[in-house]
Design a protein around this motif. Structure first.
Motif, mmCIF file in Angstrom:
data_model
loop_
_atom_site.group_PDB
_atom_site.id
_atom_site.type_symbol
_atom_site.label_atom_id
_atom_site.label_comp_id
_atom_site.label_asym_id
_atom_site.label_seq_id
_atom_site.Cartn_x
_atom_site.Cartn_y
_atom_site.Cartn_z
ATOM 1 N N VAL A 111 -1.973 -7.826 7.668
ATOM 2 C CA VAL A 111 -0.670 -8.092 7.268
ATOM 3 C C VAL A 111 0.498 -7.124 6.868
ATOM 4 O O VAL A 111 -0.641 -6.839 5.290
ATOM 5 N N ALA A 112 1.026 -6.636 7.230
ATOM 6 C CA ALA A 112 1.671 -5.132 5.773
ATOM 7 C C ALA A 112 3.397 -5.817 5.600
ATOM 8 O O ALA A 112 3.954 -6.242 6.203
ATOM 9 N N ASP A 113 3.346 -6.336 4.372
ATOM 10 C CA ASP A 113 4.535 -6.563 4.179
ATOM 11 C C ASP A 113 5.931 -5.971 3.557
ATOM 12 O O ASP A 113 4.979 -5.246 2.575
ATOM 13 N N GLU A 114 6.841 -5.395 4.047
ATOM 14 C CA GLU A 114 7.084 -4.683 3.460
ATOM 15 C C GLU A 114 6.459 -3.236 3.210
ATOM 16 O O GLU A 114 6.653 -2.748 1.524
ATOM 17 N N PRO A 115 5.681 -2.781 4.041
ATOM 18 C CA PRO A 115 4.982 -1.478 3.050
ATOM 19 C C PRO A 115 5.260 -0.138 2.675
ATOM 20 O O PRO A 115 5.069 0.716 2.080
ATOM 21 N N THR A 116 6.733 -0.154 3.228
ATOM 22 C CA THR A 116 7.329 1.064 3.892
ATOM 23 C C THR A 116 8.550 0.878 2.905
ATOM 24 O O THR A 116 9.059 2.041 2.026
ATOM 25 N N THR A 117 8.744 0.046 2.431
ATOM 26 C CA THR A 117 10.406 -0.233 0.968
ATOM 27 C C THR A 117 10.189 0.878 0.223
ATOM 28 O O THR A 117 11.098 1.041 -0.211
ATOM 29 N N ALA A 118 9.187 1.059 -0.303
ATOM 30 C CA ALA A 118 9.027 1.386 -1.880
ATOM 31 C C ALA A 118 9.091 3.048 -1.836
ATOM 32 O O ALA A 118 9.378 3.650 -2.503
ATOM 33 N N LEU A 119 8.661 3.346 -0.629
ATOM 34 C CA LEU A 119 8.378 4.666 0.232
ATOM 35 C C LEU A 119 10.138 5.757 0.408
ATOM 36 O O LEU A 119 10.279 5.434 0.991
ATOM 37 N N ASP A 120 9.725 6.861 0.377
ATOM 38 C CA ASP A 120 10.692 8.088 0.763
ATOM 39 C C ASP A 120 10.916 7.489 2.016
ATOM 40 O O ASP A 120 9.811 7.691 3.076
ATOM 41 N N VAL A 121 11.811 7.910 2.653
ATOM 42 C CA VAL A 121 11.479 8.058 4.340
ATOM 43 C C VAL A 121 10.629 8.877 5.083
ATOM 44 O O VAL A 121 9.808 8.804 5.780
ATOM 45 N N GLN A 151 4.184 -4.447 -0.648
ATOM 46 C CA GLN A 151 4.960 -3.601 -0.444
ATOM 47 C C GLN A 151 4.904 -2.291 -1.474
ATOM 48 O O GLN A 151 5.690 -1.359 -1.197
ATOM 49 N N ASP A 152 4.546 -2.625 -3.070
ATOM 50 C CA ASP A 152 4.722 -1.853 -3.814
ATOM 51 C C ASP A 152 3.611 -1.354 -4.741
ATOM 52 O O ASP A 152 2.966 -1.778 -5.598
ATOM 53 N N PRO A 153 3.212 -0.188 -3.963
ATOM 54 C CA PRO A 153 1.263 -0.059 -4.145
ATOM 55 C C PRO A 153 1.764 0.258 -5.746
ATOM 56 O O PRO A 153 0.206 0.469 -6.126
ATOM 57 N N MET A 154 2.282 0.957 -6.188
ATOM 58 C CA MET A 154 1.915 1.158 -7.709
ATOM 59 C C MET A 154 2.018 0.072 -8.295
ATOM 60 O O MET A 154 1.197 -0.087 -9.131
ATOM 61 N N SER A 155 2.851 -1.318 -8.147
ATOM 62 C CA SER A 155 2.528 -2.792 -8.989
ATOM 63 C C SER A 155 1.097 -2.932 -8.658
ATOM 64 O O SER A 155 0.622 -3.766 -8.819
ATOM 65 N N SER A 156 0.578 -2.796 -6.624
ATOM 66 C CA SER A 156 -0.518 -3.483 -6.548
ATOM 67 C C SER A 156 -1.753 -3.205 -6.600
ATOM 68 O O SER A 156 -2.734 -3.834 -5.735
ATOM 69 N N LEU A 157 -1.876 -1.978 -7.470
ATOM 70 C CA LEU A 157 -2.806 -1.463 -7.096
ATOM 71 C C LEU A 157 -3.772 -1.838 -9.685
ATOM 72 O O LEU A 157 -2.224 -1.206 -9.793
ATOM 73 N N GLN A 175 -0.371 3.894 -1.357
ATOM 74 C CA GLN A 175 -0.335 2.937 -0.319
ATOM 75 C C GLN A 175 -1.574 3.403 0.823
ATOM 76 O O GLN A 175 -1.935 2.364 1.072
ATOM 77 N N ARG A 176 -1.519 4.493 1.086
ATOM 78 C CA ARG A 176 -3.106 4.872 1.644
ATOM 79 C C ARG A 176 -4.205 3.766 1.364
ATOM 80 O O ARG A 176 -4.883 3.389 2.138
ATOM 81 N N VAL A 177 -4.111 4.339 -0.424
ATOM 82 C CA VAL A 177 -5.532 3.358 -0.699
ATOM 83 C C VAL A 177 -5.337 2.467 -0.371
ATOM 84 O O VAL A 177 -6.137 1.367 -0.573
ATOM 85 N N MET A 178 -4.110 1.588 -0.447
ATOM 86 C CA MET A 178 -4.165 0.304 -0.136
ATOM 87 C C MET A 178 -4.143 0.125 1.358
ATOM 88 O O MET A 178 -4.763 -1.274 1.673
ATOM 89 N N ILE A 179 -3.967 0.756 2.287
ATOM 90 C CA ILE A 179 -4.439 0.090 3.537
ATOM 91 C C ILE A 179 -5.773 0.214 3.558
ATOM 92 O O ILE A 179 -6.830 -0.714 3.921
ATOM 93 N N ALA A 180 -6.407 1.844 3.431
ATOM 94 C CA ALA A 180 -7.967 1.462 2.389
ATOM 95 C C ALA A 180 -8.557 0.410 2.461
ATOM 96 O O ALA A 180 -9.192 -0.097 2.866
ATOM 97 N N MET A 181 -7.796 -0.488 1.883
ATOM 98 C CA MET A 181 -8.954 -1.536 1.051
ATOM 99 C C MET A 181 -8.630 -2.798 1.485
ATOM 100 O O MET A 181 -9.566 -3.487 1.924
#
Lengths: 731, 324
Positions: free
Chosen positions: A183-193, A103-109, A167-173
């Motif tokens: 598996v994309a677990d709430e991948p856009t919840t932390a992002l702007d629309v 979900q949160d690309p900030m804390s997941s990297l 989040q793009r980096v996460m997807i690349a990873m």
């Protein structure tokens, strides 16, 4: 249990999965028998509120649950049983065959490693390649997910990227080893629309190109409708309904699915549509249910529902649409797929086991109205402004912001200040008596700062905030304190904004204590009243905040905000932390309170659908400035600023038949420390005209009666583009 | 550009601390009761004739205005001219330079030992949180944390030197042995074991506790789950993600521990009769040898400042987020 009709072989198949967390003698049943499957090239969306077990299910597939988790059932990837694998074999599956985006690309990297290193690490975990080769592959992957200039950016650290880019980096990873399942677990919840729209497009493009299976976990039905081939709806650890996306949205059979769809504020609903409130909350995860997990909240529950667990059965033999409901046969009316008449939102829950639901919640007519009362008022106001009465006839102004500026000192050295961060940069706005102003914008647009400055919690760098003839920054400390009694704040995260050591009644009466209103007994009595006003039982006052659900806590926060009988209530993202069904409850509550108490509400949200449901007037904020301001129907139905249009276009419509939409707004908002010259939006604007938009800042003008826009080209844009059918319903 | 300016700002902050420390050092004897002459010139003021006293006063520069004295003091510090020891009559600068290597040997070795041991034990305890190792090591560490250093030193002497006779109990080298080369090194090492052990053991708990706590919080981070989901081996997750990130706050603790270690040498070097700065300070205090006390105090201050400066400049290398 479900016999999938599709001829495509199942890639990942989960059968009767049960996950129980055992902790200090208590069992938490997180997953209670889940069946799911996904085929190659298919996108399966798993929808559910928090606590539904959707993430736990996926973590079980990866073998990443904590040690106290007891897992039973079967998870097969092709013909291999994942649950029977040892740790070493599972490691070869993780990352290599199943990639995950969190979900949160900030804390997941990891903040201390460069992004290329983190991607290369994933490659080298599964393939024997050199460091240099892995790095080269990482750069390629970054390019594939749309990171501009990937060669240079590869050696940057996560904090040097924006949220969307992270989040793009996460997807690349996740793609690094060419997994079969993403598996994309709430991948856009932390992002702007707008960024969400970019990520949705990206994942869909990659799925097509690589022929992967995607499992998209989300609570957002709008996104799901845009991306899913099939949808599984989870509730309290079970799949209650599953089927092709279109079937599910067109003809939801399970009462929970149907309720969710109606509880969701949506942009494409005609104004005046009621939000349905699903009363109550998730069942106790520690309890063991013999019957249907949704029965306590279900309007249709009868004796069998409480007695026996309904199986997830196909509606038509061999069909793809399956429902776990004893009454699905009765509810499935072939003539009219959604038995709307059968679900009356006002009906008192029959056979209701949920004592926690206040009886009034079902019966009171004022509770149901989401946009109902809003509608009538707006209609009247619009009529007035159209007839040319103009401002004079409008409701009295309670708070006036005049050219308000809040600048923060930039991050420089302690001696020389860097360029100031212009969080709020010249906002003129009025909050009217007894009306709701909605403030929307992306993160970093300055909306929260504006709300805080309105309450005198931020010192303005310029301009003024005036409550009538009292100007905030000229007041003494005592005057300010007195003024604050008339203007209160409700925060986004109710848990974080309450002292966990205080009982609920003390939380609610704290403003009274601080301002020495009445005796202790009177304060306590008032706290009880306030709890009833927000539709909570008085007895809840004896509990502590952590014993309450998220929705109950937000009600308590609202009760606290009302303790001093304020005239103004600022709600900063009041429902963002809540689940859809609970969101509807809070929105409805706020609408009711606003109407009954004559409050002036400022509702700040990034969620346009929420704003559309609750606000009379809407202000759209971009980089510290208001770019559009007007009546709700004007702004949503006839948006004139390209940014507003871009925002609206980016909101996913929960309708799988309307997937084509304009290309999402590109890029991220620029830094508020160095706003672009001229119109601040011109760099992202498709209509921007060189020599005008990049040099001259457009003033916020009343280009239509009661409808203000800051755009040089609004008239031309309105004339050139055809009306969008997606929004015509609104007008 | 910006980073350089920040670096300069940080240097400036250190310079301010240094100036304050030096000024305190300058003011201390002048603020204490009695004649500063006794403190600064180390003479029995009462026994002197007025002429003699005037001569000594002039010799010590005490007849000059305060500003001049202050500037002279700075000049002497910058030229490493600390004056003479009352007791031994030797230039203090010589005394200090002779002692510094021994103290550095003890403190730096102890720092490395306590860093390695504390980090490893702390990380392991956190990894197996709540396990037998975690619980028992935590108990031992808390016990050690509250152990007085002189007591531990004396215990070691009693055990390893007196009872077992394995290791020497005093000095940095065997007196009069006149060893050279490897034999000398071995002799030095043998003498350093007990003081280093004592100093290390007293520093390990702080490193252990901060590493354990820091590791626990990193283990709960989302990016650890990401690393696991990539299919990394547990060891790779632990080394590259958990320990690597958990080390960040520990560097600060280590820098502070260096300061503690310097302070600790006063006791340890006395217990082990080790010819380091701490011992020099202790002797100076016992003999009321003020110029030596001042000089050692200053050296310790500078050393602690340097250690912190090192940690500060190391930090951005470890944590890219702090690079501006």
């Amino acid at each position: 249990m479900v016999t999938s009709a599709s001829a495509v072989a199942e890639l990942l198949a989960i059968r009767d999965l049960r996950v129980t967390f055992r902790a200090s003698g208590r069992d938490v049943h997180a997953v209670r028998g889940v069946d799911l499957s996904v085929a190659q090239g298919e996108t399966l969306a798993v929808v559910g509120e928090s606590g539904s077990g959707k993430s736990v299910t996926m973590m079980a597939a990866l073998g990443l649950l904590p040690e106290n988790a007891e897992v039973a059932g079967s998870i097969r990837l092709r013909d291999r049983e994942l649950l029977a694998m040892d740790e070493r074999a599972l490691r070869s599956v993780r990352g290599a065959e199943i990639g995950v985006v969190f979900q949160d690309p900030m804390s997941s990297l990891n903040p201390v490693h460069t992004v290329s290193r983190q991607i290369a690490e994933a490659i080298r975990a599964h393939a024997d390649v050199s460091r240099a080769a892995a790095h080269g592959r990482a750069v390629e992957l970054l390019g594939e997910v749309g990171i501009p200039d990937p060669r240079t950016r590869a050696d940057d650290y996560p904090h040097q990227f924006s949220g969307g880019m992270r989040q793009r980096v996460m997807i690349a990873m996740a793609l690094a080893c060419g997994p079969r399942v993403l598996v994309a677990d709430e991948p856009t919840t932390a992002l702007d629309v707008t960024v969400q729209a970019q990520i949705v497009d990206l994942v869909d493009r990659i799925r097509r190109e690589r022929g992967m299976a995607v499992i998209w976990i989300s609570h957002d039905l709008g996104v799901v409708a845009q991306i899913a081939d099939r949808v599984a709806v989870m509730y309290a650890g079970r799949v209650v309904e599953q089927g092709p996306c279109a079937d599910l949205f067109d003809a939801a059979v399970h009462p929970y699915t149907a309720g969710l769809l109606r509880a969701m504020p949506r942009l494409d609903a005609p104004a005046g549509t009621q939000l349905e409130v699903i009363p109550g909350g998730l069942p106790d995860p520690e309890a063991h249910h013999g019957g249907c997990v949704f029965a306590p909240r279900c309007d249709h529950a009868h004796d069998t529902c409480a007695a026996a667990r309904p199986a997830l059965l196909p509606l038509v033999a061999g069909g793809g649409h399956a429902v776990a409901c004893h009454r699905s046969g009765e509810r499935l009316d072939p003539g009219r797929a959604v038995p709307a008449g059968a679900v009356s939102p006002g009906a008192v829950p029959a056979g209701d086991a949920a004592g926690a639901v206040p009886a009034r919640l079902g019966g009171s007519p004022t509770l149901r109205a989401g946009t109902d009362n809003v509608r009538s008022r707006t209609g009247a106001d619009e009529g007035r402004s159209r007839t040319g009465d103009g401002e004079s006839a409008g409701p009295p102004v309670v708070v006036a912001l005049d050219d308000l500026r809040v600048h923060y000192r930039g991050r420089g050295s302690w001696r020389r200040a860097a360029a100031p961060v212009r969080a709020v940069d010249g906002v003129t706005l009025e909050l009217e008596h007894g009306r709701t102003l909605g403030l929307v914008g992306e993160s970093g647009s300055g909306k929260s700062t504006l709300g805080r400055a309105l309450l005198g919690l931020e010192k303005p760098s310029g301009g003024s905030v005036a409550f009538g003839d009292r100007v905030l920054h000229t007041l003494s400390a005592a005057g300010l304190r007195e003024l604050r009694c008339t203007a209160q704040l409700v925060f986004q995260d109710p848990a974080a904004s309450m002292n966990p050591a205080l009982r609920v009644e003390d939380v609610v009466s704290e403003p009274l204590r601080i301002n020495r209103r009445g005796s202790v007994a009177e304060q306590r009595a008032r706290a009880g009243e306030l709890l009833e006003i927000v539709e909570l039982p008085r007895e809840l006052g004896r509990r502590y905040p952590h014993q309450l659900s998220g929705g109950q806590r937000q009600r308590v926060a609202i009760a606290r905000g009302l303790a001093l009988d304020p005239r103004v209530l600022v709600c900063d993202e009041p429902v963002s932390a809540l689940d859809v069904s609970v969101q509807a409850q809070i929105i409805t509550l706020l609408s009711r309170l606003q109407a009954e108490l004559g409050l002036s509400l400022l509702v700040i949200s990034h969620d346009l659908a929420v704003i559309r449901t609750i606000a009379h007037r809407v202000a759209v904020m971009y980089l510290g400035q208001i770019v559009e301001l007007g009546g709700r129907d004007d702004v949503f139905g006839r948006p004139r600023h390209p940014y507003t249009r871009g925002l609206l276009d980016a909101v996913p419509v929960p309708d799988p038949h309307r997937r084509s939409r304009p290309a999402p707004l590109a890029g991220d908002p620029p830094s508020p420390a160095a706003p672009p010259s001229g119109c601040r939006f011109h760099e992202r604007c498709a209509f921007a005209r060189p020599g005008l938009c990049d040099t001259t800042p457009p003033p916020l003008e009343e280009q239509r009666p009661g409808h203000w826009t800051a755009c040089h080209l609004a008239d031309e844009i309105a004339a050139s583009s055809a009306p969008d059918p997606a929004r015509s319903a609104t007008g | 550009m910006n980073a350089r300016r920040l670096g300069l700002a940080r240097l400036g902050q250190y310079a301010i601390v240094l100036v304050v420390a030096v000024s305190l050092n300058f003011a201390l004897p002048r603020l204490m009761p009695g004649s500063p002459l006794a403190l600064i010139a180390g003479v029995e003021v009462g026994e002197m004739s007025p002429e003699e006293r005037a001569a000594v006063t002039a010799d010590a520069g005490l007849d000059q205005p305060l500003v001049v004295q202050y500037l002279t003091y700075w000049k002497s510090i910058l030229t490493l001219d600390f004056g003479y020891s009352f007791r031994q009559g030797t230039p203090i600068e010589e005394l200090v330079l002779e002692r510094v290597p021994w103290t550095l040997l003890l403190t730096l070795t102890a720092l490395v030992v306590s860093a390695v041991v504390g980090i490893a034990l702390g990380a392991f305890a956190a990894w197996r949180r709540g396990g037998a190792w975690d619980v028992s090591s935590l108990t031992v560490m808390i016990a050690l944390e509250s152990t007085p250093q002189f007591w531990l030193g004396m215990l070691f002497i009693a055990l390893f030197s007196v009872s077992l006779g394995w290791l020497p109990s005093f000095g940095a080298t065997t007196a009069g042995a006149d060893l050279t080369g490897l034999a000398w090194l071995a002799d030095v090492a043998e003498h350093a074991v007990l003081p280093v052990l004592t100093l290390s053991i007293l520093s390990i708990p702080a490193v252990y506790l901060s590493m354990r706590y820091s590791t626990l919080s990193v283990l709960g981070e989302d990016y650890i789950r990401t690393a696991q989901a990539k299919g990394l081996r547990p060891r790779a997750v632990m080394l590259h993600h958990v320990v690597r990130t958990a080390l960040l706050p520990v560097t600060t603790v280590l820098a502070l521990r260096l300061g503690w270690a310097f302070g600790g040498t006063v006791v340890i070097e006395t217990v082990f009769s080790y010819p380091g700065l701490g011992r020099l300070m202790y002797d100076a205090v016992s003999a009321r040898d003020y110029p030596v006390m001042q000089a050692t105090f200053l050296v310790f201050t500078v050393a602690v400042l340097l250690a912190n400066l090192l940690a500060d400049s190391l930090y951005p290398r470890l944590d890219p987020r702090t690079r501006v």
